[in-house]
Design a protein around this motif. Structure first.
Motif, PDB file in Angstrom:
ATOM      1  N   ASP A  36      56.319  32.478  29.628  1.00  0.00           N
ATOM      2  CA  ASP A  36      56.731  31.901  30.752  1.00  0.00           C
ATOM      3  C   ASP A  36      56.918  33.035  31.978  1.00  0.00           C
ATOM      4  N   LEU A  37      57.172  34.118  31.729  1.00  0.00           N
ATOM      5  CA  LEU A  37      57.543  35.303  32.625  1.00  0.00           C
ATOM      6  C   LEU A  37      56.111  36.029  33.022  1.00  0.00           C
ATOM      7  N   SER A  38      55.187  36.094  31.931  1.00  0.00           N
ATOM      8  CA  SER A  38      54.334  36.928  32.519  1.00  0.00           C
ATOM      9  C   SER A  38      53.290  36.160  33.569  1.00  0.00           C
ATOM     10  N   PRO A  39      52.980  34.917  33.269  1.00  0.00           N
ATOM     11  CA  PRO A  39      52.253  34.211  34.541  1.00  0.00           C
ATOM     12  C   PRO A  39      52.708  34.318  35.698  1.00  0.00           C
ATOM     13  N   LEU A  40      54.088  34.001  35.800  1.00  0.00           N
ATOM     14  CA  LEU A  40      54.855  34.289  37.286  1.00  0.00           C
ATOM     15  C   LEU A  40      54.674  35.391  37.822  1.00  0.00           C
ATOM     16  N   LEU A  41      54.580  36.703  36.973  1.00  0.00           N
ATOM     17  CA  LEU A  41      54.476  37.987  37.509  1.00  0.00           C
ATOM     18  C   LEU A  41      52.947  38.226  37.823  1.00  0.00           C
ATOM     19  N   GLN A  42      52.304  37.777  37.263  1.00  0.00           N
ATOM     20  CA  GLN A  42      50.731  37.900  37.577  1.00  0.00           C
ATOM     21  C   GLN A  42      50.410  37.061  38.862  1.00  0.00           C
TER      22      GLN A  42
END
Length: 276
Positions: free
Chosen positions: A4-10
């Protein structure tokens, strides 16, 4: 959680860099405002890139590998604690606000919080290392300047062929006494002087340590075939020498520099004659 977090950061990486770098550049008195937008943007971009990579792997290896070099690129001078705190607060506030708006689970907040704990730790290590380097550099510079001042404060000048004079002024501590001995031996060795007039009338404090240093210098100079004449022996100096368990009978002393110069000329079979 990382899914969930990685796509948001990218997706938000470019916007995060822009917003955080912009807010840092507005802080007056900071290194970010002084260095400009381009340097600040490169720093924030490197940190955000490290964050994205570390969140994906679940470790902070990228942060540890790039932080020191990245901070050094921002400024050649040591970065202050305030500047590092501003950087962490601006980046942390922006990230947590985006995570909250996105409604990510608590585990996402913990993952980012752990990364910021590591960022704080690495910044602390960086500050300590920078301070150690700065302290070592300043200590070296101070020592060099002190050595130069001490050496310059012991001039040894020729006043006649084969005759040198060394006027001592101020305190004669252990370090300065070593400098005196080294300087005297060097100059006497190069000049092949026969007499050295050591003027101690300007020495502020006369104690047993000072007398011992002077006697050591006298003995060392004699080994080079040069006689030492002590000039300006005051009553306090004479009393100190008299209390020492040394043989001072072979010491050559004269009351003033004029008397010492006359003694030097007489030793070499010369004299000052009045002009016709």
């Amino acid at each position: 959680m990382r899914e969930d977090l990685s796509p948001l950061l990218q997706r938000a990486a470019a916007v995060i860099v822009r917003d955080v770098a912009g807010s840092l550049g507005e802080r007056s008195g900071s290194v970010y405002k002084a260095r400009g937008a381009a340097a600040t943007t490169r720093l924030v971009e490197a940190l955000v890139t490290a964050l994205v990579a570390d969140v994906a792997t679940g470790a902070a290896r990228t942060l540890r590998s790039i932080l020191r070099d990245t901070l050094n690129e921002l400024s050649e001078a040591a970065i202050s604690f305030r500047d590092l705190r501003l950087l962490q607060e601006a980046l942390r506030t922006d990230l947590f606000a985006r995570i909250e708006v996105a409604g990510l689970p608590l585990a996402a907040l913990r993952a980012v919080e752990d990364w910021f704990h590591e960022l704080t730790h690495q910044c602390s290590l960086y500050l300590i290392s920078q301070r150690e380097v700065l302290i070592d550099r300043q200590a070296s510079e101070i020592e060099v300047k002190l050595a130069e001042q001490r050496q310059l404060s012991i001039p040894i000048v020729p006043i006649h062929a084969g005759v040198l004079v060394a006027p001592l002024v101020g305190n004669l501590d252990a370090y300065r006494a070593q400098v005196l001995t080294a300087r005297v031996l060097e100059v006497v060795g190069h000049s092949r002087a026969r007499l050295l007039l050591l003027d101690v009338s300007g020495v502020a404090k006369i104690d047993q340590e000072v007398v011992d240093h002077l006697l050591r210098t006298t003995r060392a100079v004699r080994l080079l075939g040069c006689e030492v004449v002590l000039i300006g022996i005051a009553a306090e100096f004479a009393r100190t020498i008299a209390t020492l368990a040394v043989d001072y009978r072979d010491l050559t002393v004269r009351r003033s520099l004029q008397d010492g110069f006359a003694y030097a000329l007489a030793t070499m079979g010369l004299a000052i004659a009045a002009a016709r």
